[in-house]
Design a protein around this motif. Structure first.
Motif, PDB file in Angstrom:
ATOM      1  N   GLY A  24      40.064  38.045  42.058  1.00  0.00           N
ATOM      2  CA  GLY A  24      40.067  38.910  43.247  1.00  0.00           C
ATOM      3  C   GLY A  24      41.321  39.753  43.366  1.00  0.00           C
ATOM      4  O   GLY A  24      41.509  40.441  44.361  1.00  0.00           O
ATOM      5  N   THR A  25      42.158  39.707  42.354  1.00  0.00           N
ATOM      6  CA  THR A  25      43.444  40.411  42.447  1.00  0.00           C
ATOM      7  C   THR A  25      43.362  41.877  42.030  1.00  0.00           C
ATOM      8  O   THR A  25      44.312  42.624  42.269  1.00  0.00           O
ATOM      9  CB  THR A  25      44.499  39.711  41.565  1.00  0.00           C
ATOM     10  OG1 THR A  25      43.918  39.494  40.275  1.00  0.00           O
ATOM     11  CG2 THR A  25      44.936  38.387  42.169  1.00  0.00           C
ATOM     12  N   SER A  26      42.274  42.273  41.358  1.00  0.00           N
ATOM     13  CA  SER A  26      42.174  43.694  40.964  1.00  0.00           C
ATOM     14  C   SER A  26      40.717  44.081  40.748  1.00  0.00           C
ATOM     15  O   SER A  26      39.811  43.233  40.790  1.00  0.00           O
ATOM     16  CB  SER A  26      42.999  43.980  39.697  1.00  0.00           C
ATOM     17  OG  SER A  26      42.357  43.414  38.583  1.00  0.00           O
ATOM     18  N   GLY A  27      40.499  45.361  40.532  1.00  0.00           N
ATOM     19  CA  GLY A  27      39.192  45.881  40.137  1.00  0.00           C
ATOM     20  C   GLY A  27      38.043  45.480  41.050  1.00  0.00           C
ATOM     21  O   GLY A  27      38.133  45.559  42.279  1.00  0.00           O
ATOM     22  N   THR A  47      40.894  33.946  43.478  1.00  0.00           N
ATOM     23  CA  THR A  47      41.798  33.454  42.432  1.00  0.00           C
ATOM     24  C   THR A  47      42.306  34.597  41.564  1.00  0.00           C
ATOM     25  O   THR A  47      41.776  35.704  41.573  1.00  0.00           O
ATOM     26  CB  THR A  47      41.102  32.434  41.511  1.00  0.00           C
ATOM     27  OG1 THR A  47      40.221  33.140  40.629  1.00  0.00           O
ATOM     28  CG2 THR A  47      40.318  31.388  42.288  1.00  0.00           C
ATOM     29  N   GLY A  48      43.313  34.268  40.786  1.00  0.00           N
ATOM     30  CA  GLY A  48      43.877  35.188  39.807  1.00  0.00           C
ATOM     31  C   GLY A  48      45.165  34.573  39.295  1.00  0.00           C
ATOM     32  O   GLY A  48      45.610  33.534  39.808  1.00  0.00           O
ATOM     33  N   ARG A  49      45.759  35.206  38.283  1.00  0.00           N
ATOM     34  CA  ARG A  49      47.062  34.713  37.795  1.00  0.00           C
ATOM     35  C   ARG A  49      48.206  35.400  38.509  1.00  0.00           C
ATOM     36  O   ARG A  49      49.284  34.844  38.653  1.00  0.00           O
ATOM     37  CB  ARG A  49      47.178  35.000  36.277  1.00  0.00           C
ATOM     38  CG  ARG A  49      46.184  34.256  35.425  1.00  0.00           C
ATOM     39  CD  ARG A  49      46.067  34.879  34.049  1.00  0.00           C
ATOM     40  NE  ARG A  49      45.573  36.252  34.140  1.00  0.00           N
ATOM     41  CZ  ARG A  49      45.324  37.054  33.125  1.00  0.00           C
ATOM     42  NH1 ARG A  49      45.542  36.630  31.900  1.00  0.00           N
ATOM     43  NH2 ARG A  49      44.867  38.270  33.316  1.00  0.00           N
ATOM     44  N   CYS A  75      45.512  30.669  39.645  1.00  0.00           N
ATOM     45  CA  CYS A  75      44.814  29.830  38.671  1.00  0.00           C
ATOM     46  C   CYS A  75      44.465  30.657  37.435  1.00  0.00           C
ATOM     47  O   CYS A  75      43.795  31.685  37.540  1.00  0.00           O
ATOM     48  CB  CYS A  75      43.540  29.294  39.331  1.00  0.00           C
ATOM     49  SG  CYS A  75      42.524  28.314  38.250  1.00  0.00           S
ATOM     50  N   ASP A  76      44.931  30.208  36.286  1.00  0.00           N
ATOM     51  CA  ASP A  76      44.591  30.867  35.020  1.00  0.00           C
ATOM     52  C   ASP A  76      43.344  30.180  34.457  1.00  0.00           C
ATOM     53  O   ASP A  76      43.346  28.967  34.226  1.00  0.00           O
ATOM     54  CB  ASP A  76      45.772  30.726  34.048  1.00  0.00           C
ATOM     55  CG  ASP A  76      45.554  31.500  32.751  1.00  0.00           C
ATOM     56  OD1 ASP A  76      44.395  31.789  32.417  1.00  0.00           O
ATOM     57  OD2 ASP A  76      46.556  31.804  32.082  1.00  0.00           O
ATOM     58  N   LEU A  77      42.285  30.949  34.250  1.00  0.00           N
ATOM     59  CA  LEU A  77      41.025  30.376  33.748  1.00  0.00           C
ATOM     60  C   LEU A  77      41.151  29.818  32.331  1.00  0.00           C
ATOM     61  O   LEU A  77      40.279  29.088  31.876  1.00  0.00           O
ATOM     62  CB  LEU A  77      39.908  31.427  33.786  1.00  0.00           C
ATOM     63  CG  LEU A  77      39.342  31.750  35.164  1.00  0.00           C
ATOM     64  CD1 LEU A  77      38.509  33.018  35.104  1.00  0.00           C
ATOM     65  CD2 LEU A  77      38.511  30.598  35.703  1.00  0.00           C
ATOM     66  N   CYS A  78      42.205  30.189  31.636  1.00  0.00           N
ATOM     67  CA  CYS A  78      42.439  29.639  30.291  1.00  0.00           C
ATOM     68  C   CYS A  78      43.177  28.311  30.339  1.00  0.00           C
ATOM     69  O   CYS A  78      43.357  27.668  29.303  1.00  0.00           O
ATOM     70  CB  CYS A  78      43.273  30.609  29.456  1.00  0.00           C
ATOM     71  SG  CYS A  78      42.438  32.112  29.052  1.00  0.00           S
ATOM     72  N   SER A 188      30.399  35.987  25.036  1.00  0.00           N
ATOM     73  CA  SER A 188      30.822  35.389  26.309  1.00  0.00           C
ATOM     74  C   SER A 188      29.991  35.924  27.473  1.00  0.00           C
ATOM     75  O   SER A 188      29.678  35.195  28.424  1.00  0.00           O
ATOM     76  CB  SER A 188      32.316  35.651  26.559  1.00  0.00           C
ATOM     77  OG  SER A 188      32.551  37.012  26.869  1.00  0.00           O
ATOM     78  N   LYS A 189      29.623  37.194  27.401  1.00  0.00           N
ATOM     79  CA  LYS A 189      28.853  37.781  28.510  1.00  0.00           C
ATOM     80  C   LYS A 189      27.384  37.354  28.454  1.00  0.00           C
ATOM     81  O   LYS A 189      26.720  37.254  29.490  1.00  0.00           O
ATOM     82  CB  LYS A 189      28.992  39.310  28.492  1.00  0.00           C
ATOM     83  CG  LYS A 189      30.374  39.776  28.919  1.00  0.00           C
ATOM     84  CD  LYS A 189      30.600  39.597  30.413  1.00  0.00           C
ATOM     85  CE  LYS A 189      31.936  39.061  30.783  1.00  0.00           C
ATOM     86  NZ  LYS A 189      32.124  38.862  32.227  1.00  0.00           N
ATOM     87  N   LEU A 190      26.861  37.099  27.233  1.00  0.00           N
ATOM     88  CA  LEU A 190      25.527  36.493  27.123  1.00  0.00           C
ATOM     89  C   LEU A 190      25.582  35.080  27.714  1.00  0.00           C
ATOM     90  O   LEU A 190      24.653  34.652  28.419  1.00  0.00           O
ATOM     91  CB  LEU A 190      25.086  36.445  25.651  1.00  0.00           C
ATOM     92  CG  LEU A 190      23.764  35.722  25.399  1.00  0.00           C
ATOM     93  CD1 LEU A 190      22.594  36.440  26.080  1.00  0.00           C
ATOM     94  CD2 LEU A 190      23.488  35.595  23.890  1.00  0.00           C
ATOM     95  N   GLY A 219      41.126  47.848  35.412  1.00  0.00           N
ATOM     96  CA  GLY A 219      42.098  47.493  34.386  1.00  0.00           C
ATOM     97  C   GLY A 219      41.459  46.906  33.138  1.00  0.00           C
ATOM     98  O   GLY A 219      42.125  46.746  32.116  1.00  0.00           O
ATOM     99  N   LEU A 220      40.163  46.596  33.196  1.00  0.00           N
ATOM    100  CA  LEU A 220      39.501  45.874  32.105  1.00  0.00           C
ATOM    101  C   LEU A 220      39.646  46.567  30.756  1.00  0.00           C
ATOM    102  O   LEU A 220      39.849  45.933  29.733  1.00  0.00           O
ATOM    103  CB  LEU A 220      38.010  45.705  32.433  1.00  0.00           C
ATOM    104  CG  LEU A 220      37.248  44.708  31.585  1.00  0.00           C
ATOM    105  CD1 LEU A 220      37.611  43.286  31.992  1.00  0.00           C
ATOM    106  CD2 LEU A 220      35.745  44.902  31.725  1.00  0.00           C
ATOM    107  N   SER A 221      39.536  47.888  30.783  1.00  0.00           N
ATOM    108  CA  SER A 221      39.526  48.613  29.511  1.00  0.00           C
ATOM    109  C   SER A 221      40.908  49.134  29.118  1.00  0.00           C
ATOM    110  O   SER A 221      41.033  49.868  28.146  1.00  0.00           O
ATOM    111  CB  SER A 221      38.534  49.783  29.600  1.00  0.00           C
ATOM    112  OG  SER A 221      38.815  50.531  30.739  1.00  0.00           O
TER     113      SER A 221
END
Ligand SMILES: NC(=O)c1ccc[n+]([C@@H]2O[C@H](COP(=O)([O-])OP(=O)(O)OC[C@H]3O[C@@H](n4cnc5c(N)ncnc54)[C@H](OP(=O)(O)O)[C@@H]3O)[C@@H](O)[C@H]2O)c1
Length: 305
Positions: A24-27, A47-49, A75-78, A188-190, A219-221
Motif C-alpha cells: 500500500g506504499t505506492s502505485g 503493508t510495505g517495506r 513487512c518484506d514479503l521475501c 508467479s502471476k499465473l 514504479g513497477l516498470s
C-alpha cells in the motif's frame, strides 16, 4: 459487467469492514488505500517495506478521511515466514476479523535472485509471501465469512501469459535463473490466478478472485526502463497507453466492493469487471491443485490463527 465503474459513487459504505492491503506504499496499492479510506471502513491495515512511504500514506489518509483507523505494517514479503508471521500477529489474532484481503504487492522482471528461504525472488514475493500471509489469516477470514461477505483479491497480470511451458515448472522455484526473468514473472502471476482458484475450491465462503489492473504508470516498470535504451524508448512509446494509479486501481476496487452476486469465486477479471478465461493454464484444475499441495507442503510448519 460494469462499463463505467466510479469508485466515489459505486463503493458502498464499508462500515465494520477490516481491510488488509499489501504493497500500500505506492502505485495501485496506495491508490486502493486512499480510495477505500473514504468509505468508512472499520480499519485499514497496509503493508510495505518502505516505512517513510507508509508514513506519507497515513498523512494523506488523515487529510482525506480523518476518521479512518489506519495502520502501516512494515513487512518484506521475501522475509522468512516467522518474520512475516510476527509482523501480522501484532494485529491479527484468533478473535480478530478480516473482511477484505487485497494481495497487491508485487515485483516484475527484477534481476535473478533467491529469497532468504531460497525461493526464486519473483515467485517468493508475488506468490510465497502472500501464501504465508494467507496460511496465517485464512482461519480468521473463514470465521469472519460465517456471517459476512469476505473477499480475497489477488493482483495478477495479463503478464501471466508469459508463463513457461507447462504453466508452473516446480523444479525451477528453488533456483534463481533456471528461467528468464519474464518467464519468472509470468509463472508467479499465473500462480496468483491458480492460487485463487484453489482457495475458491477449499474455502467456498471466501470470495476469491484475481484481477489484472491494466497498464498502469507506477514504479513497477522502473527497473525495466532503466535497463536499456531500447526498453526506455519502448516504454516512452507506450506511455500514452498507461493509466494513472487512480484509474488503474478501479478493477481492484470493483472486485473488493461490488455486490457479491456480480463475482464468480475463482474467477479472473480484466478491467473493469470483465470475466476472462486467461491463458489455457488458468483453467488447469490439476495444476491449481498441485500448486496448492506444493505450497501447503512448503508451509506445513506454519499454524493458522
Ligand atoms: N503497473 C502495471 O501496469 C501492472 C500491470 C499488471 C499487474 N500489476 C500488478 O499490480 C500490483 C501492484 O503493482 P504496482 O504497479 O502498483 O507497482 P509499484 O508501484 O511498484 O508497487 C508495488 C508495491 O509492492 C510492494 N512490494 C514490492 N516488493 C515487496 C516486498 N518484497 N515486500 C513487501 N512489499 C513489496 C511495494 O512496497 P515497498 O516498496 O514499500 O516494499 C509497493 O507498495 C503488482 O502485483 C503487479 O504485478 C501492475
Amino acid at each position: 459487467m460494469p462499463t463505467n465503474f466510479t469508485p466515489s459513487r459505486d463503493i458502498p459504505d464499508l462500515a465494520r469492514k477490516v481491510i488488509l492491503i499489501t504493497g500500500g506504499t505506492s502505485g495501485i496499492g496506495r491508490a486502493a488505500v486512499l480510495s477505500l479510506a473514504e468509505h468508512n471502513p472499520s480499519h485499514i491495515y497496509f503493508t510495505g517495506r518502505n516505512a517513510q512511504a507508509g508514513a506519507e500514506v497515513i498523512t494523506e489518509v488523515r487529510t482525506l478521511a480523518p476518521a479512518c483507523p489506519i495502520t502501516f505494517i512494515q513487512c518484506d514479503l521475501c522475509s522468512p515466514r516467522e518474520t512475516i508471521r510476527a509482523a501480522l500477529s501484532k494485529h491479527f489474532n484468533h478473535s480478530s476479523r478480516l473482511d477484505i484481503f487485497i494481495a497487491n504487492a508485487g515485483v516484475m522482471a527484477i534481476p535473478h535472485g533467491l529469497t532468504p528461504e531460497g525461493y526464486e525472488v519473483q515467485f517468493g514475493t508475488n506468490h510465497m509471501g502472500h501464501a504465508v500471509m494467507m496460511k496465517q489469516l485464512r482461519g480468521v477470514m473463514a470465521r469472519t465469512a460465517d456471517s459476512n461477505d469476505v473477499r480475497f483479491v489477488a493482483l495478477s497480470s495479463v503478464g501471466h501469459n508469459m508463463h513457461p511451458p507447462g504453466g508452473i515448472q516446480f523444479e525451477t522455484i528453488r533456483t534463481a535463473d533456471a528461467l528468464g526473468k519474464w518467464a519468472n514473472y509470468g509463472q508467479s502471476k499465473l500462480a496468483n490466478i491458480l492460487y485463487c482458484k484453489a482457495m475458491a475450491k477449499r474455502y467456498p465462503k471466501i470470495m476469491s478472485v484475481a484481477v489484472h489492473p491494466g497498464l498502469v504508470r507506477t514504479g513497477l516498470s522502473k527497473s525495466i526502463r532503466a535497463e536499456s535504451m531500447v526498453m526506455s524508448w519502448m516504454s516512452w512509446l507506450m506511455s500514452s497507453m498507461y493509466k494513472s494509479p487512480e484509474e488503474g486501481v478501479y478493477n481492484t476496487l470493483w472486485a473488493a466492493t461490488t455486490p457479491r452476486g456480480e463475482l464468480t469465486t475463482g474467477g479472473y477479471y480484466e478491467p473493469v469487471g470483465k470475466k476472462t478465461a486467461g491463458a489455457k493454464a488458468c483453467s488447469d484444475e490439476a495444476l491449481a491443485d498441485k500448486l496448492w499441495d506444493w505450497t501447503e507442503e512448503e508451509l506445513k510448519d506454519m499454524e493458522e490463527l
